[in-house]
Write a protein that holds these residues in place. Structure first.
Motif, PDB file in Angstrom:
ATOM      1  N   UNK A  48       0.882  -1.179   0.000  1.00 50.73           N
ATOM      2  CA  UNK A  48       0.000   0.000   0.000  1.00 50.73           C
ATOM      3  C   UNK A  48       0.914   1.222   0.000  1.00 50.73           C
ATOM      4  N   UNK A  49       0.881   1.928  -1.101  1.00 48.82           N
ATOM      5  CA  UNK A  49       1.915   2.921  -1.398  1.00 48.82           C
ATOM      6  C   UNK A  49       1.306   4.316  -1.515  1.00 48.82           C
ATOM      7  N   UNK A  50       1.865   5.263  -0.768  1.00 45.82           N
ATOM      8  CA  UNK A  50       1.390   6.656  -0.811  1.00 45.82           C
ATOM      9  C   UNK A  50       2.365   7.495  -1.636  1.00 45.82           C
ATOM     10  N   UNK A  61       2.370  15.080   6.688  1.00 43.04           N
ATOM     11  CA  UNK A  61       1.808  14.765   8.010  1.00 43.04           C
ATOM     12  C   UNK A  61       0.884  13.558   7.932  1.00 43.04           C
ATOM     13  N   UNK A  62       0.010  13.534   6.916  1.00 44.17           N
ATOM     14  CA  UNK A  62      -0.946  12.429   6.799  1.00 44.17           C
ATOM     15  C   UNK A  62      -0.227  11.124   6.476  1.00 44.17           C
ATOM     16  N   UNK A  63       0.771  11.175   5.611  1.00 41.38           N
ATOM     17  CA  UNK A  63       1.419   9.944   5.165  1.00 41.38           C
ATOM     18  C   UNK A  63       2.350   9.380   6.233  1.00 41.38           C
ATOM     19  N   UNK A  64       3.076  10.231   6.932  1.00 44.26           N
ATOM     20  CA  UNK A  64       3.948   9.692   7.981  1.00 44.26           C
ATOM     21  C   UNK A  64       3.103   9.118   9.120  1.00 44.26           C
ATOM     22  N   UNK A  65       1.926   9.701   9.355  1.00 46.79           N
ATOM     23  CA  UNK A  65       1.025   9.099  10.357  1.00 46.79           C
ATOM     24  C   UNK A  65       0.557   7.727   9.871  1.00 46.79           C
ATOM     25  N   UNK A  71      -1.213   1.806   8.054  1.00 44.51           N
ATOM     26  CA  UNK A  71      -2.215   1.942   6.989  1.00 44.51           C
ATOM     27  C   UNK A  71      -1.554   1.876   5.615  1.00 44.51           C
ATOM     28  N   UNK A  72      -0.371   2.463   5.488  1.00 45.90           N
ATOM     29  CA  UNK A  72       0.429   2.282   4.278  1.00 45.90           C
ATOM     30  C   UNK A  72       1.779   1.704   4.707  1.00 45.90           C
ATOM     31  N   UNK A  73       2.445   1.009   3.799  1.00 45.39           N
ATOM     32  CA  UNK A  73       3.761   0.462   4.152  1.00 45.39           C
ATOM     33  C   UNK A  73       4.836   0.873   3.162  1.00 45.39           C
ATOM     34  N   UNK A  74       4.542   1.870   2.337  1.00 42.82           N
ATOM     35  CA  UNK A  74       5.515   2.312   1.349  1.00 42.82           C
ATOM     36  C   UNK A  74       5.095   3.696   0.872  1.00 42.82           C
ATOM     37  N   UNK A  75       6.058   4.467   0.397  1.00 43.58           N
ATOM     38  CA  UNK A  75       5.735   5.803  -0.107  1.00 43.58           C
ATOM     39  C   UNK A  75       6.849   6.302  -0.997  1.00 43.58           C
ATOM     40  N   UNK A 256      -1.831   2.146  -5.159  1.00 38.67           N
ATOM     41  CA  UNK A 256      -1.225   3.482  -5.144  1.00 38.67           C
ATOM     42  C   UNK A 256      -2.276   4.474  -4.672  1.00 38.67           C
ATOM     43  N   UNK A 257      -1.995   5.126  -3.540  1.00 36.78           N
ATOM     44  CA  UNK A 257      -2.981   6.061  -2.992  1.00 36.78           C
ATOM     45  C   UNK A 257      -2.329   7.414  -2.706  1.00 36.78           C
ATOM     46  N   UNK A 258      -3.163   8.386  -2.438  1.00 31.39           N
ATOM     47  CA  UNK A 258      -2.691   9.752  -2.182  1.00 31.39           C
ATOM     48  C   UNK A 258      -3.325  10.227  -0.886  1.00 31.39           C
ATOM     49  N   UNK A 259      -2.497  10.436   0.126  1.00 34.91           N
ATOM     50  CA  UNK A 259      -3.010  10.838   1.436  1.00 34.91           C
ATOM     51  C   UNK A 259      -2.688  12.292   1.722  1.00 34.91           C
TER      52      UNK A 259
END
Lengths: 279, 279
Positions: A48-50, A61-65, A71-75, A256-259
């Motif tokens: 699950x990639x942001x 802030x949202x992605x590091x949280x 909730x995600x394991x990659x970015x 691939x998601x966008x937080x």
């Protein structure tokens, strides 16, 4: 990389792909990528990639949280963007985080834009008449010289490493580097030299028919990439992802998601783009 | 330019200074600046000026609201910053707004930084080892070449005009251009060529003793500039400004303030700088 639900559904990440022998004989297919990652051949593995880290504080802030809660394991990180140093600080403090580089050749918002890492006069074909990177991936791919794009992505990788980011993979913001065979060949060549996998999946082969012919045995292709269509309204997102999980085929799938937080900064960034405006 | 309270206390702005005959014979002092603006010789004229437009969305939103309500009547724009295009759109839609350029040679925040408008390789002495503008005005003034600073501020003026901003005055972010006689001479020269007044007041003459010797008859000096010290705590701001207004001398006084919303974006920008963090 905790195993969840059962042995048949687990999480993968690019760090594991980078660190395993997964990169050997990808095309030869004597073993599936799942097997090479140590799972049964028919296991369903999920990344699950942001995207878009570094673009705004809200996204950081949202992605590091979300990385902290699992909730995600990659970015992946956009090096030319204004909030790069905030996410670089995070990356240095969290060396276990699976962070790649979201190589950036576009600057797509109306009121909030950025330029290249390279000196502007060295990559003049990458800029529109305002002096920023192009608004769209099609402009970038059709107007920018491949040589100048190569210089720019090498500079982005170099700057990231200088800041202490150890990228685990490479992908391309808005898919610019997937627009033509020539661009993608160059992208693969730069990735190989840097010993990094690129975001590449077998379900791209139908659309990007040039892909198999330019891949080499050490290039890794995951099995599927799932990205929500911008036209799916917010109230249908849960159903969309739920359906995608139920229909998950064996192999490695990247969502691939966008937080971001739905705050004043993001509302101002996404002005005139309502479908990208929500948290 | 509504007249407030009495004929003795009124608002001035840089647009009026630019448009009047105020720029004639400033040093000859046959008439005071107040008189040349059409007021009695002993009138107290106030410019309330918000710096740092373009730096963040929060600053743009707070300052344009304050311009609309009349809380401030003047502001200045940082051309190299990420949110430039948002304030440029405002400037084009509000041509009566008294907006100058806050010429920018520093990038002072830990996690949110910017580079020059010029190609980086053409102004290499303006950059620190991260490739951004220096963190402090003293580094910028001591390490950057005056020639490269001149190129950069000319580029900032040119980019602003290309975007439809019609600047009414020039000032200098963090006062970099006031750090040495050589820098200030160059700054005045560029301002004269662009037919724009610079932020310059007679109460600077004591501290910047070189000033009178390099001014020319057409250079305008207002009488006083009031900027709150960063060490004044938030609970004392009201008293500070109230005291300053009570003690206001005759002539033109500019209050230089910094407006933003106390939101997540600004908290993240001002991280580790608590005294600049409030709205």
């Amino acid at each position: 990389m905790g195993r969840r639900l059962s042995m048949m559904l687990a999480t993968a990440c690019w760090l594991a792909i980078l660190g395993s022998d997964a990169r050997l004989s990808c095309l030869a297919q004597t073993k599936t990528l799942a097997e090479r990652l140590g799972y049964p051949a028919d296991a369903r593995l999920v990344i699950v990639h942001a995207d878009d880290l570094g673009m705004t504080h809200s996204i950081n802030a949202a992605t590091t949280k979300a990385l902290a809660t699992g909730l995600v394991n990659s970015g992946s990180i956009m090096v030319p963007c204004p909030w790069l140093l905030e996410i670089a600080t995070y990356a240095r403090s969290n060396p276990q985080a699976d962070l790649g580089l979201h190589l950036t050749l576009t600057s797509e918002w109306k009121n909030y834009r950025w330029g290249p890492v390279m000196p502007k006069d060295k990559v003049a074909t990458l800029l529109d008449n305002t002096g920023y990177l192009y608004l769209t991936e099609s402009e970038a791919a059709s107007r920018a010289s491949v040589t100048e794009i190569e210089s720019e992505i090498r500079s982005q990788i170099e700057r990231a490493r200088k800041l202490g980011i150890q990228p685990t993979h490479l992908d391309s913001h808005m898919g610019t580097l997937y627009q033509t065979k020539e661009l993608f060949e160059m992208f693969l060549r730069v990735a190989r030299e840097n010993k990094l996998p690129v975001r590449l999946s077998k379900d791209m082969f139908g659309r990007l028919t040039f892909l198999p012919s330019i891949m080499q045995p050490t290039d890794v292709a995951i099995d599927q990439i799932v990205t929500i269509d911008q036209r799916v309204p917010a109230e249908e997102w849960t159903k969309y992802y739920s359906d995608a999980l139920k229909a998950l085929p064996p192999g490695v799938t990247e969502f691939v998601i966008h937080l971001a937080y739905d705050d004043e900064e993001m509302k101002a960034v996404t002005v005139e783009h309502p479908n990208w405006g929500a948290a």
